[in-house]
Enzyme design. Structure first.
Site, mmCIF file in Angstrom:
data_model
loop_
_atom_site.group_PDB
_atom_site.id
_atom_site.type_symbol
_atom_site.label_atom_id
_atom_site.label_comp_id
_atom_site.label_asym_id
_atom_site.label_seq_id
_atom_site.Cartn_x
_atom_site.Cartn_y
_atom_site.Cartn_z
ATOM 1 N N GLY A 136 0.815 -1.213 0.000
ATOM 2 C CA GLY A 136 0.000 0.000 0.000
ATOM 3 C C GLY A 136 0.840 1.249 0.000
ATOM 4 O O GLY A 136 2.052 1.191 -0.240
ATOM 5 N N ASN A 137 0.220 2.383 0.235
ATOM 6 C CA ASN A 137 0.954 3.644 0.323
ATOM 7 C C ASN A 137 0.324 4.510 1.407
ATOM 8 O O ASN A 137 -0.690 4.144 2.001
ATOM 9 C CB ASN A 137 0.987 4.342 -1.038
ATOM 10 C CG ASN A 137 -0.400 4.717 -1.517
ATOM 11 O OD1 ASN A 137 -1.037 5.604 -0.966
ATOM 12 N ND2 ASN A 137 -0.893 4.004 -2.529
ATOM 13 N N ARG A 138 0.924 5.659 1.659
ATOM 14 C CA ARG A 138 0.542 6.450 2.825
ATOM 15 C C ARG A 138 -0.575 7.447 2.565
ATOM 16 O O ARG A 138 -0.907 8.250 3.435
ATOM 17 C CB ARG A 138 1.775 7.173 3.377
ATOM 18 C CG ARG A 138 2.750 6.203 4.033
ATOM 19 C CD ARG A 138 4.033 6.902 4.453
ATOM 20 N NE ARG A 138 3.755 8.087 5.256
ATOM 21 C CZ ARG A 138 4.610 9.085 5.421
ATOM 22 N NH1 ARG A 138 5.776 9.057 4.842
ATOM 23 N NH2 ARG A 138 4.282 10.110 6.177
ATOM 24 N N SER A 139 -1.189 7.399 1.388
ATOM 25 C CA SER A 139 -2.255 8.361 1.115
ATOM 26 C C SER A 139 -3.445 8.141 2.051
ATOM 27 O O SER A 139 -3.969 7.038 2.175
ATOM 28 C CB SER A 139 -2.715 8.215 -0.339
ATOM 29 O OG SER A 139 -3.783 9.098 -0.582
#
Ligand code: C5P
Length: 235
Positions: free
Chosen positions: A29-32
């Site tokens: 995933g990513n931090r958005s």
């Protein structure tokens, strides 16, 4: 906002970050956080728009700003493939598309049906990745007359000039009408309440520069969308 410059305008917004599964319990995933996309949806609706918000893994607390309104339809999605299908379904009915979501560039080639277990392997696993489609580029290809498409470019850069240069190159690659460029790093951009954005038009001209709350940034981006919609109507 007392402005009503988006009355009857149908706006599609994507928010959050996609998650690409590895196995039933793990993902890449990513931090958005989805805060900027949700702020865009709320601001657009306050200005009169009918909004569809494709929310990729956005926390309920972040969505709370829009989840009770009947002028914002929230559609939850998980992976880039789900986001793409939902975006392709909704885009033909939208006058403006704002792609604020952070989409994974790659997904895991073979997702395991069962949990990967350390006991079952004698070496750390190697994940093979395959490229995801660029959703934004696909939407630009399918764009109908008068539709305004906005992309985001979250970049790490040494200074403002490098940021702008990266933005201009991305603008050319994506073919969008507007590109919102923001600097990200370990401490800014993603989870924070504040943001700083430069909006470029299709010719690479900086048409807005704004720093402030994500709501203020959203209002500034929507100002440029209103201008583009008016320009498209004149053509
Ligand atoms: O190339 P980059 O990921 O920096 O581009 C960011 C913009 O492209 C964002 O608007 C993002 O939502 C969109 N994007 C996309 N599909 C991808 C990757 C990015 O629509 N696979």
């Amino acid at each position: 906002s007392s402005r009503h410059d988006l009355d009857e305008v149908r706006v599609l917004v994507t928010a959050g970050g996609t998650r690409e599964p590895i196995d039933p319990v793990r993902f890449i995933g990513n931090r958005s956080s989805g805060k900027q996309g949700v702020a865009l949806a709320a601001a657009a609706a306050d200005r009169g728009a009918k909004v569809v918000l494709l929310a990729a893994n956005v926390e309920a607390a972040v969505l709370a700003d829009v989840s009770e309104r009947d002028d914002v339809r929230v559609v939850p999605v998980g992976t880039a493939a789900e986001l793409e299908a939902a975006a392709q379904g909704a885009a033909p009915g939208a006058d403006a598309v704002i792609m604020a979501a952070a989409v994974a560039d790659y997904r895991v080639a073979e997702v395991s049906d069962s949990k990967l277990r350390k006991e079952d392997s004698d070496a750390p696993p190697v994940l093979e990745l395959v490229e995801n489609p660029d959703i934004l580029v696909g939407l630009v290809r399918a764009r109908h007359d008068g539709q305004v498409i906005v992309g985001f470019a979250a970049e790490t850069a040494e200074d403002a000039d490098e940021l702008l240069e990266r933005g201009r190159r991305k603008l050319a690659r994506k073919g969008v009408d507007l590109l919102a460029v923001n600097a990200v790093g370990w401490v800014q951009g993603f989870e924070s309440a504040e943001n700083a954005v430069q909006v470029l038009d299709a010719d690479g001209r900086m048409v807005r520069e704004i720093g402030g709350s994500k709501r203020e940034v959203a209002e500034a981006i929507l100002d440029t969308v209103v201008d583009e919609l008016a320009a498209a109507r004149r053509e």
